[in-house]
Design an enzyme around this catalytic site. Structure first.
Site, PDB file in Angstrom:
ATOM      1  N   LYS A  62       0.844  -1.109  -0.007  1.00  0.00           N
ATOM      2  CA  LYS A  62       0.132  -0.059   0.029  1.00  0.00           C
ATOM      3  C   LYS A  62       1.046   1.126   0.019  1.00  0.00           C
ATOM      4  O   LYS A  62       1.767   1.318   0.429  1.00  0.00           O
ATOM      5  CB  LYS A  62      -1.076   0.222   1.200  1.00  0.00           C
ATOM      6  CG  LYS A  62      -0.480   0.000   2.710  1.00  0.00           C
ATOM      7  CD  LYS A  62       0.244   1.641   2.904  1.00  0.00           C
ATOM      8  CE  LYS A  62       0.814   1.483   4.353  1.00  0.00           C
ATOM      9  NZ  LYS A  62       1.567   2.528   4.790  1.00  0.00           N
ATOM     10  N   ASP A  82      -2.461  -2.041   9.931  1.00  0.00           N
ATOM     11  CA  ASP A  82      -2.408  -1.982   8.605  1.00  0.00           C
ATOM     12  C   ASP A  82      -2.816  -3.248   7.720  1.00  0.00           C
ATOM     13  O   ASP A  82      -3.070  -3.465   6.738  1.00  0.00           O
ATOM     14  CB  ASP A  82      -0.981  -1.495   7.988  1.00  0.00           C
ATOM     15  CG  ASP A  82      -0.634  -0.009   8.091  1.00  0.00           C
ATOM     16  OD1 ASP A  82      -1.502   0.743   8.329  1.00  0.00           O
ATOM     17  OD2 ASP A  82       0.498   0.215   7.880  1.00  0.00           O
TER      18      ASP A  82
HETATM   19  O1  C5P Z   1      -0.141  -1.300  14.407  1.00  0.00           O
HETATM   20  P1  C5P Z   1       1.246  -1.421  14.088  1.00  0.00           P
HETATM   21  O2  C5P Z   1       1.703  -2.920  14.568  1.00  0.00           O
HETATM   22  O3  C5P Z   1       1.487  -1.637  12.569  1.00  0.00           O
HETATM   23  O4  C5P Z   1       2.068  -0.407  14.608  1.00  0.00           O
HETATM   24  C1  C5P Z   1       3.325  -0.395  14.761  1.00  0.00           C
HETATM   25  C2  C5P Z   1       3.773   0.811  15.672  1.00  0.00           C
HETATM   26  O5  C5P Z   1       3.506   2.149  14.987  1.00  0.00           O
HETATM   27  C3  C5P Z   1       2.961   0.811  16.915  1.00  0.00           C
HETATM   28  O6  C5P Z   1       3.424   0.033  18.179  1.00  0.00           O
HETATM   29  C4  C5P Z   1       3.132   2.329  17.352  1.00  0.00           C
HETATM   30  O7  C5P Z   1       4.222   2.802  17.928  1.00  0.00           O
HETATM   31  C5  C5P Z   1       2.990   3.011  16.126  1.00  0.00           C
HETATM   32  N1  C5P Z   1       1.725   3.514  15.494  1.00  0.00           N
HETATM   33  C6  C5P Z   1       1.031   4.640  16.001  1.00  0.00           C
HETATM   34  N2  C5P Z   1      -0.118   4.802  15.476  1.00  0.00           N
HETATM   35  C7  C5P Z   1      -0.843   4.265  14.432  1.00  0.00           C
HETATM   36  C8  C5P Z   1      -0.292   3.147  14.064  1.00  0.00           C
HETATM   37  C9  C5P Z   1       0.972   2.785  14.546  1.00  0.00           C
HETATM   38  O8  C5P Z   1       1.709   5.188  17.022  1.00  0.00           O
HETATM   39  N3  C5P Z   1      -2.110   4.800  14.350  1.00  0.00           N
END
Ligand code: C5P
Length: 300
Positions: free
Chosen positions: A11, A138
């Site tokens: 993406k 995501d």
């Molecule tokens: O959800 P995902 O595991 O992809 O997120 C990885 C990291 O990115 C999270 O632990 C957080 O630190 C950050 N993040 C965030 N806000 C979001 C998505 C991700 O702060 N909306």
């Protein structure tokens, strides 16, 4: 049980508007995700334990222990079904690792769908999307694909009407950027700011509805870009090459460091790809089209 292979797209965020950090450490955001034709393939095979192997783009940097997102997804599906997670997962990567293109999320989505079939669970789409959201922000979009608005931490999706196809060029960087570090840098850069509730622009939505690439190029935007460029100042040079060669829009993809360029057509995409390669400001360059569909079984 015969092997099941699922193909999952990368993406790019056409707009990524990041609000304040929440109590749970995530950031509220408003984004428009757009799936592009760079794919990882995830194959689920019968196995005595839960194991994973990885080949392809950046494979040597992907962990094969319990921190692998495909393994996390497999465990959460097995827990949900109340079974032992017996399977081998093989991931063939074309999506670069830690690149802002949701490669790890794609592998998690691929594992969910492939194992759903291997274990003959046949969950409905809604249940899979709910499991996906628990694995990562995501991951639901990697299942759904096309073009979609993401709210909350990105996991609350609504489809967006988009006409036609767009031509993209992606410049991959030498090494990845960990997403949490980019969010931390963004918080540091904006420490003194009061942030409004994040929302995507009407201009972006109407450009997509009309299939107007020029208007889309003008409406692209990413709040994470300044943080990625602050951590990797060289990215500014890569983005400048796109501007110089007439890209309709140039931005950092997600949390970076991949840079995305919107081209007028496939010939212009080729010109941009040649110019970016010749500039020596990135590791490698790939062309792609979007939108494309989400995770789908290609071989079972
Ligand atoms: O959800 P995902 O595991 O992809 O997120 C990885 C990291 O990115 C999270 O632990 C957080 O630190 C950050 N993040 C965030 N806000 C979001 C998505 C991700 O702060 N909306």
């Amino acid at each position: 049980m015969s092997p099941v292979t699922v193909r999952v797209p990368a993406k790019v965020n056409l707009q990524l508007v990041v609000g304040s950090a929440r109590a749970d450490g995530f950031h509220d955001l408003a984004t428009v995700y757009h799936a592009v034709s760079i794919f990882d393939d995830v194959t689920a095979l019968p196995g005595d334990h839960l194991t994973v192997s990885v080949e392809g783009e950046g494979a040597e940097t992907v962990p094969t222990d319990d921190s692998n997102l495909a393994v996390v997804a497999a465990r959460s599906l097995a827990d949900h079904l109340g079974i032992e997670p017996h399977a081998h997962l093989h991931v063939h990567k074309a999506i670069p690792v830690a690149a802002g293109m949701a490669g790890g999320s794609a592998d998690a989505a691929g594992a969910l769908l492939a194992l759903d079939r291997l274990w003959d669970a046949r969950l409905d789409r809604h249940e899979l999307v709910e499991l996906a959201a628990a694995v990562g922000s995501d991951v639901p979009f990697a299942l759904v694909g096309h073009t979609a608005m993401g709210l909350g931490r990105g996991e609350k999706l609504t489809p967006v009407l988009a006409r036609g196809h767009f031509h993209w060029v992606f410049a991959f960087a030498e090494t990845g950027l960990p997403t949490p570090e980019v969010y931390t840098e963004l918080d540091r850069l904006r420490a003194a700011s009061v942030l409004p509730e994040p929302r995507v622009s009407d201009a972006l939505m109407s450009a997509l509805r009309a299939g107007n690439a020029v208007a889309l190029g003008a409406a692209l935007g990413n709040d994470m870009q300044r943080a990625a460029v602050s951590l990797r100042p060289g990215l500014a040079m890569t983005l400048d090459v796109g501007d110089e060669y007439g890209a309709l829009g140039a931005l950092v993809s997600g949390s970076g460091p991949t840079c995305a360029f919107l081209a007028r057509d496939d010939e212009h995409a080729l010109d941009l790809a040649v110019a970016l390669t010749a500039s020596g400001t990135c590791r490698t360059v790939t062309s792609a089209v979007g939108p494309v569909g989400g995770a789908r079984v290609v071989d079972a």
